[in-house]
Design a protein around this motif. Structure first.
Motif, PDB file in Angstrom:
ATOM      1  N   TYR A 212      -1.424   0.763   4.798  1.00  0.00           N
ATOM      2  CA  TYR A 212      -0.463   0.534   3.723  1.00  0.00           C
ATOM      3  C   TYR A 212      -0.359   1.781   2.857  1.00  0.00           C
ATOM      4  O   TYR A 212      -1.368   2.359   2.444  1.00  0.00           O
ATOM      5  CB  TYR A 212      -0.915  -0.647   2.856  1.00  0.00           C
ATOM      6  N   CYS A 213       0.880   2.176   2.591  1.00  0.00           N
ATOM      7  CA  CYS A 213       1.097   3.345   1.755  1.00  0.00           C
ATOM      8  C   CYS A 213       2.416   3.178   1.004  1.00  0.00           C
ATOM      9  O   CYS A 213       3.091   2.153   1.123  1.00  0.00           O
ATOM     10  CB  CYS A 213       1.092   4.626   2.592  1.00  0.00           C
ATOM     11  N   GLY A 214       2.768   4.148   0.206  1.00  0.00           N
ATOM     12  CA  GLY A 214       3.993   4.071  -0.569  1.00  0.00           C
ATOM     13  C   GLY A 214       3.706   3.844  -2.040  1.00  0.00           C
ATOM     14  O   GLY A 214       2.596   3.476  -2.442  1.00  0.00           O
ATOM     15  N   GLU A 215       4.725   4.049  -2.863  1.00  0.00           N
ATOM     16  CA  GLU A 215       4.541   3.993  -4.319  1.00  0.00           C
ATOM     17  C   GLU A 215       4.065   2.630  -4.804  1.00  0.00           C
ATOM     18  O   GLU A 215       3.267   2.528  -5.741  1.00  0.00           O
ATOM     19  CB  GLU A 215       5.852   4.359  -5.029  1.00  0.00           C
ATOM     20  N   ALA A 216       4.518   1.575  -4.161  1.00  0.00           N
ATOM     21  CA  ALA A 216       4.121   0.232  -4.595  1.00  0.00           C
ATOM     22  C   ALA A 216       2.640  -0.025  -4.338  1.00  0.00           C
ATOM     23  O   ALA A 216       1.970  -0.701  -5.129  1.00  0.00           O
ATOM     24  CB  ALA A 216       4.962  -0.816  -3.880  1.00  0.00           C
ATOM     25  N   ILE A 217       2.119   0.528  -3.270  1.00  0.00           N
ATOM     26  CA  ILE A 217       0.692   0.361  -2.955  1.00  0.00           C
ATOM     27  C   ILE A 217      -0.156   1.195  -3.897  1.00  0.00           C
ATOM     28  O   ILE A 217      -1.180   0.740  -4.420  1.00  0.00           O
ATOM     29  CB  ILE A 217       0.424   0.744  -1.486  1.00  0.00           C
ATOM     30  N   ARG A 218       0.266   2.417  -4.162  1.00  0.00           N
ATOM     31  CA  ARG A 218      -0.508   3.307  -5.047  1.00  0.00           C
ATOM     32  C   ARG A 218      -0.580   2.752  -6.464  1.00  0.00           C
ATOM     33  O   ARG A 218      -1.513   3.028  -7.210  1.00  0.00           O
ATOM     34  CB  ARG A 218       0.126   4.704  -5.071  1.00  0.00           C
ATOM     35  N   ALA A 219       0.398   1.949  -6.844  1.00  0.00           N
ATOM     36  CA  ALA A 219       0.421   1.390  -8.195  1.00  0.00           C
ATOM     37  C   ALA A 219      -0.517   0.194  -8.348  1.00  0.00           C
ATOM     38  O   ALA A 219      -0.777  -0.250  -9.470  1.00  0.00           O
ATOM     39  CB  ALA A 219       1.844   0.973  -8.558  1.00  0.00           C
ATOM     40  N   LEU A 220      -1.057  -0.322  -7.243  1.00  0.00           N
ATOM     41  CA  LEU A 220      -1.933  -1.489  -7.290  1.00  0.00           C
ATOM     42  C   LEU A 220      -3.345  -1.097  -7.707  1.00  0.00           C
ATOM     43  O   LEU A 220      -3.843  -0.026  -7.346  1.00  0.00           O
ATOM     44  CB  LEU A 220      -1.995  -2.168  -5.923  1.00  0.00           C
ATOM     45  N   ASN A 221      -4.023  -1.984  -8.445  1.00  0.00           N
ATOM     46  CA  ASN A 221      -5.438  -1.758  -8.716  1.00  0.00           C
ATOM     47  C   ASN A 221      -6.256  -2.218  -7.512  1.00  0.00           C
ATOM     48  O   ASN A 221      -5.713  -2.728  -6.525  1.00  0.00           O
ATOM     49  CB  ASN A 221      -5.882  -2.446 -10.014  1.00  0.00           C
ATOM     50  N   MET A 222      -7.578  -2.076  -7.567  1.00  0.00           N
ATOM     51  CA  MET A 222      -8.387  -2.384  -6.395  1.00  0.00           C
ATOM     52  C   MET A 222      -8.391  -3.869  -6.063  1.00  0.00           C
ATOM     53  O   MET A 222      -8.411  -4.252  -4.894  1.00  0.00           O
ATOM     54  CB  MET A 222      -9.818  -1.864  -6.579  1.00  0.00           C
ATOM     55  N   ASP A 223      -8.389  -4.728  -7.070  1.00  0.00           N
ATOM     56  CA  ASP A 223      -8.299  -6.172  -6.806  1.00  0.00           C
ATOM     57  C   ASP A 223      -7.050  -6.477  -5.998  1.00  0.00           C
ATOM     58  O   ASP A 223      -7.085  -7.245  -5.026  1.00  0.00           O
ATOM     59  CB  ASP A 223      -8.238  -6.956  -8.122  1.00  0.00           C
ATOM     60  N   GLU A 224      -5.941  -5.887  -6.398  1.00  0.00           N
ATOM     61  CA  GLU A 224      -4.662  -6.150  -5.741  1.00  0.00           C
ATOM     62  C   GLU A 224      -4.619  -5.561  -4.336  1.00  0.00           C
ATOM     63  O   GLU A 224      -4.066  -6.157  -3.408  1.00  0.00           O
ATOM     64  CB  GLU A 224      -3.531  -5.587  -6.599  1.00  0.00           C
TER      65      GLU A 224
END
Length: 477
Positions: A212-224
């Motif tokens: 998984y990659c992309g801006e939406a993934i990078r914006a997630l915290n570790m729990d998410e």
């Protein structure tokens, strides 16, 4: 010049022990996690063959599936054992016997760090970037959120890893999943992964490791990120992972068993080399734009049968594939839902907030955000089950337990609970449950029970309205 590699290829090559032509590879395993349900036969096999555990320091155990989550009568953590059925008590006792005999660290019922195996591994710092990790549990893919190659294995394989610290595996194909856009109000990591599975299907990831990659993934915290990777298996994937970054490192820095001092510096330098090279190739690429994504909910009997919260249940005639038509007809008959009907407003009987998918602090805070100052709807049973004892203590320090209790929900001890219908935590035949867990198979949460998978936000909205609801109407702007 070295050929560019993606992160899966880098980890694979680093752990490859031997590779014979036309045969599975022998892969070194950095960490094995075990629990009480899938490990007993493995230890029996070791004894029968006169073998020892090759690296007990590389194996960690916890009790989670069979441990009751009701508060114990005597107020102690160990007292919960008295609430377990006979089979569960036997499984738990056997795990403690096995781990003591073979010198394995076990976070048993009395431990203040006990919890779900895929929750305590990361919070202890046992889960680290670049590792190969296995467990006799399909949702081992959770640990991929840290940039680890983590996957579930069978009981015979558990025994093999205990004895050799290696495993025979065929190298998986790789799939890059680019998630673009920014989520709107009420849209969580759970909605992202449910949307992906609805798009590619429950067999869409078969044979692949999903990166998984992309801006939406990078914006997630570790729990998410753990929520996303956790449900990779529900798309049929071998595993799912996210390359480590500063979010990953900041999380691990505070974990008790993560490297410290000079060892941390050396580990960090190595971890930063893991992300896929810019020109790395993949066997497949999938894209998902979440810019206009709504909260998701499932309507059928597998996690791929999901739809936006405002959509209507599909018609079998919407599908050209005969097997898909038949599967949907069977699912709707079991769920007692009509094609073309909305799920919004459908009455629910039970709400479950917990499991290795959604029992961490981010999940509990989202649920509390909706339930604060509101009451659970009349006739609805709500269970809120933290993923570990440390999470339970943190939630209570923040007063979240008081929010849930004031609303009329049950605040439980840590464990798997209703995700697998253990020790009385189950729904009754014909009941509908909105659940933050990962599987909605027939009978998964109780024989004849009907499960609608959703996020903690959506589950909490169902709890206070007594029906499937659009959480966006309950959240402040």
């Amino acid at each position: 010049m070295n050929q560019p590699k993606n992160i899966v290829q880098k980890i694979w090559d680093e752990h490859l022990v031997a590779q014979q032509p036309d045969s599975p590879a022998l892969l070194y395993i950095d960490r094995q996690l075990i629990h009480e349900v899938t490990s007993p036969q493995a230890f029996t096999g070791l004894r029968q063959r006169g073998l020892q555990v090759r690296r007990p320091d590389r194996t960690t155990a916890t009790v989670d599936h069979a441990l009751p989550t009701l508060p114990s009568p005597d107020g102690t953590l160990a007292g919960r054992l008295g609430l377990a059925d006979a089979l569960s008590q036997k499984q738990i006792a056997q795990l403690e016997t096995n781990t003591q005999e073979f010198g394995i660290q076990c976070y048993g019922p009395a431990s203040d760090r006990n919890g779900i195996v895929h929750v305590i591994g990361p919070e202890l710092g046992l889960t680290q970037p670049g590792m190969t990790m296995v467990c006799g549990d399909s949702h081992t893919s959770t640990h991929g959120a840290f940039g680890a190659l983590a996957f579930g294995i069978g009981t015979s394989e558990v025994e093999h890893v205990l004895a050799t610290q290696c495993l025979l595996q065929r190298q998986p194909k790789t799939c890059k999943v680019e998630v673009m856009g920014k989520p709107g109000k009420g849209v969580s990591a759970k909605d992202i992964i449910l949307a992906l599975i609805a798009k590619i299907g429950v067999a869409g990831g078969v044979g692949y490791v999903l990166e998984y990659c992309g801006e939406a993934i990078r914006a997630l915290n570790m729990d998410e990120r753990m929520t996303v990777c956790n449900m990779s298996i529900e798309a049929g994937a071998r595993a799912g992972l996210i390359a480590p970054d500063e979010v990953t490192f900041a999380y691990l820095a505070d974990c008790p068993l993560a490297p410290k001092g000079a060892e941390w510096d050396a580990a960090l330098e190595k971890w930063k080399q893991l992300p896929s090279d810019p020109d790395a190739s993949y066997d497949r690429v999938v894209t998902l734009d979440i810019s206009n994504l709504e909260p998701m909910i499932t309507f059928g009997t597998n996690p791929g049968m999901g739809m936006p919260i405002t959509a209507n249940v599909p018609f079998p005639s919407d599908y050209s594939d005969e097997s898909q038509k038949a599967a949907l007809e069977k699912a709707l008959a079991y769920m007692d839902l009509q094609p073309g009907a909305p799920l919004l407003g459908h009455a629910v009987d039970v709400v479950f907030i917990g499991s290795c998918t959604n029992s961490r602090m981010t999940d509990l805070r989202q649920a509390a955000q909706v339930m604060r100052g509101r009451k659970v709807a009349k006739g609805v049973r709500v269970l809120v089950v933290p993923g570990s004892q440390p999470i339970k203590r943190q939630a209570e320090a923040e007063g979240l337990d008081k929010v849930f209790l004031a609303a009329g929900a049950e605040w439980r001890e840590a464990g798997c609970s209703m995700c697998i219908a253990m020790n009385g935590d189950q729904i009754e035949p014909g009941q509908y449950a909105v659940s933050t867990s990962n599987r909605n198979f027939e009978g998964r949460q109780g024989k004849g029970g009907r499960t609608l998978l959703a996020s903690p936000w959506t589950a909490a909205a169902a709890a206070v309205t007594g029906m499937v609801a659009d959480v966006r109407t309950l959240l402040d702007d």
